[in-house]
Write a protein that holds these residues in place. Structure first.
Motif, mmCIF file in Angstrom:
data_model
loop_
_atom_site.group_PDB
_atom_site.id
_atom_site.type_symbol
_atom_site.label_atom_id
_atom_site.label_comp_id
_atom_site.label_asym_id
_atom_site.label_seq_id
_atom_site.Cartn_x
_atom_site.Cartn_y
_atom_site.Cartn_z
ATOM 1 N N TYR A 286 0.960 -1.247 -0.035
ATOM 2 C CA TYR A 286 -0.014 -0.008 0.112
ATOM 3 C C TYR A 286 0.975 1.260 0.083
ATOM 4 O O TYR A 286 1.636 1.539 0.806
ATOM 5 C CB TYR A 286 -0.919 -0.135 1.175
ATOM 6 N N LEU B 15 2.684 -4.697 3.303
ATOM 7 C CA LEU B 15 1.345 -5.062 3.971
ATOM 8 C C LEU B 15 1.927 -5.625 5.232
ATOM 9 O O LEU B 15 3.060 -6.458 5.409
ATOM 10 C CB LEU B 15 0.370 -5.939 3.360
ATOM 11 N N TYR C 284 -12.020 -7.079 -0.495
ATOM 12 C CA TYR C 284 -12.129 -6.349 0.725
ATOM 13 C C TYR C 284 -11.034 -7.323 1.520
ATOM 14 O O TYR C 284 -11.860 -8.307 1.729
ATOM 15 C CB TYR C 284 -13.462 -6.102 1.236
ATOM 16 N N GLY D 124 -5.268 -2.088 8.920
ATOM 17 C CA GLY D 124 -6.105 -1.551 8.113
ATOM 18 C C GLY D 124 -6.922 -2.549 7.417
ATOM 19 O O GLY D 124 -6.777 -3.711 7.511
ATOM 20 N N TYR E 268 -8.756 -2.791 3.714
ATOM 21 C CA TYR E 268 -8.527 -2.267 2.382
ATOM 22 C C TYR E 268 -9.594 -2.795 1.256
ATOM 23 O O TYR E 268 -10.104 -3.689 1.467
ATOM 24 C CB TYR E 268 -7.204 -2.766 1.748
ATOM 25 N N ARG E 269 -9.497 -2.036 0.399
ATOM 26 C CA ARG E 269 -10.622 -2.293 -0.944
ATOM 27 C C ARG E 269 -9.682 -2.297 -2.047
ATOM 28 O O ARG E 269 -8.681 -1.339 -2.394
ATOM 29 C CB ARG E 269 -11.447 -1.473 -1.142
ATOM 30 N N ILE F 58 -5.799 0.321 -4.774
ATOM 31 C CA ILE F 58 -5.986 -0.225 -3.513
ATOM 32 C C ILE F 58 -6.092 0.873 -2.636
ATOM 33 O O ILE F 58 -5.292 1.858 -2.700
ATOM 34 C CB ILE F 58 -4.730 -1.188 -3.275
ATOM 35 N N ASN F 59 -7.249 0.981 -1.882
ATOM 36 C CA ASN F 59 -7.417 2.145 -0.978
ATOM 37 C C ASN F 59 -7.832 1.490 0.379
ATOM 38 O O ASN F 59 -8.242 0.338 0.804
ATOM 39 C CB ASN F 59 -8.907 2.650 -1.073
ATOM 40 N N MET F 60 -7.098 2.181 1.568
ATOM 41 C CA MET F 60 -7.370 1.787 2.824
ATOM 42 C C MET F 60 -8.794 2.557 3.303
ATOM 43 O O MET F 60 -8.803 3.537 3.466
ATOM 44 C CB MET F 60 -6.319 2.514 3.946
ATOM 45 N N ARG G 124 -8.973 2.698 9.142
ATOM 46 C CA ARG G 124 -7.570 2.695 9.638
ATOM 47 C C ARG G 124 -7.517 2.712 11.128
ATOM 48 O O ARG G 124 -6.438 3.048 11.900
ATOM 49 C CB ARG G 124 -6.581 3.579 9.061
#
Length: 313
Positions: A112, A117, A132, A155, A157-158, A166-168, A171
């Motif tokens: 990320y 990770l 996810y 986190g 994630y998606r 990839i987005n967190m 958090r």
């Protein structure tokens, strides 16, 4: 009794005198339990993880339990995507990957913003193909001592359906673990298995697949129960009831978070998933075992995009 009944509404979900059956034991070890059950409908068998021994196991009603794959790099949670491909979280390789039809492996997520990770734990695939997953902190012996954390938080994630982003999306949890969607996929449930929290959070899912963090709300707090166990694996049935491992076994909760009862089990219960042709059998893993129990309401098929059975069928 194997069923703890706290509310008469539980009778619509499980028989009062129902009992669970152990299908096998002796899995796991000091660095991890049996985990990640997933039903392979077309083959009529169940796959599950033996984290400590880096094995993927297979249970078939005619063959019993056999080794399906070795060298899984401490594979943990697993599911299937829209094409039926297996999606797996790995502690040691610190990634989420996908097994293609030809046997090759595609990494879905391992970094990320350029940082490795921690140790992906559990995963769910939305019907649109977005992935996810939870990524709790590194922890020896689940990960090797040399796996120093690069990300300053744990986190959720998606990964976009096309795999390019990839987005967190969360958090602020300490030890994010199990996660599942409501039947309409408008809510994502995520639990925090930190021993001082033991809670399930609910988040509204926006049209673009991101989470509305302003909608974050406490769905269930398990801290008041002194029995062994806590939130880990989590699933939902077709009527929106949420099933989550917890103190004493598997907690069954209404869509409003009311605790109807518990499928009791000594020791730790780690994860679960539905299976069989009608999706009414709940397969679940303990610290060292694989088990099952029949329920009245079916769960969602895996892959998620498949047609879900109705409770009356």
């Amino acid at each position: 009794m194997p069923i703890e009944r706290l509310d008469p509404r539980l009778d619509a979900i499980v028989e009062a005198d129902a009992d669970w059956e152990e299908l096998g034991s002796g899995f796991g070890g000091p660095t991890g339990p049996a985990e990640g059950p997933v039903w392979i409908a077309e083959a009529g068998h169940l796959l599950f993880s033996d984290i400590h021994n880096s094995l993927r196991m297979r249970w078939h009603p005619d063959e019993g339990i056999t080794v399906d794959k070795t060298g899984t790099k401490n594979g943990n949670g697993q599911t299937r995507d829209r094409e039926g491909r297996l999606v797996v979280c790995h502690h040691f390789s610190r990634c989420v990957d996908r097994e293609e039809a030809d046997g090759s492996v595609t990494v879905i997520a391992d970094k990320y913003r350029g940082m490795k990770l921690n140790r992906p734990n559990d995963v769910v695939v939305k019907s649109d193909g977005a992935v996810y997953f939870t990524d709790p902190p590194p922890k020896v012996p689940f990960t090797p001592p040399e796996h120093a954390p690069e990300i300053d938080c744990a986190g959720v994630y998606r990964v976009s359906p096309d795999g390019n982003r990839i987005n967190m999306v969360v958090r602020d949890l300490i030890n994010p673990n199990g996660l599942c969607f409501s039947p309409d996929e408008k809510i994502l449930y995520v639990n925090d298995s930190n021993q001082y929290r033991k809670l399930i959070m609910a988040y509204n899912v926006e049209a673009d697949g991101m989470l509305d963090l302003g909608s974050a709300r406490l769905f269930c707090d398990m801290r008041g129960d002194p029995r062994m166990g806590g939130p880990d694996g989590m699933k939902v049935d077709v009527e929106g009831n949420v099933y989550c491992t917890g103190p004493g076994g598997i907690w069954i909760l209404t869509p409003n978070g009311e605790h109807l009862g518990t499928i009791l089990m000594e020791g730790r219960t780690s994860n679960m998933n539905w299976g069989d042709s009608d999706w009414r059998t709940l397969y679940f893993t303990g610290a060292r075992s694989l088990n099952r129990i029949r329920l009245k309401i079916p769960g969602f098929p895996v892959p998620r995009g498949a047609l879900a059975p109705s409770a009356s069928s």
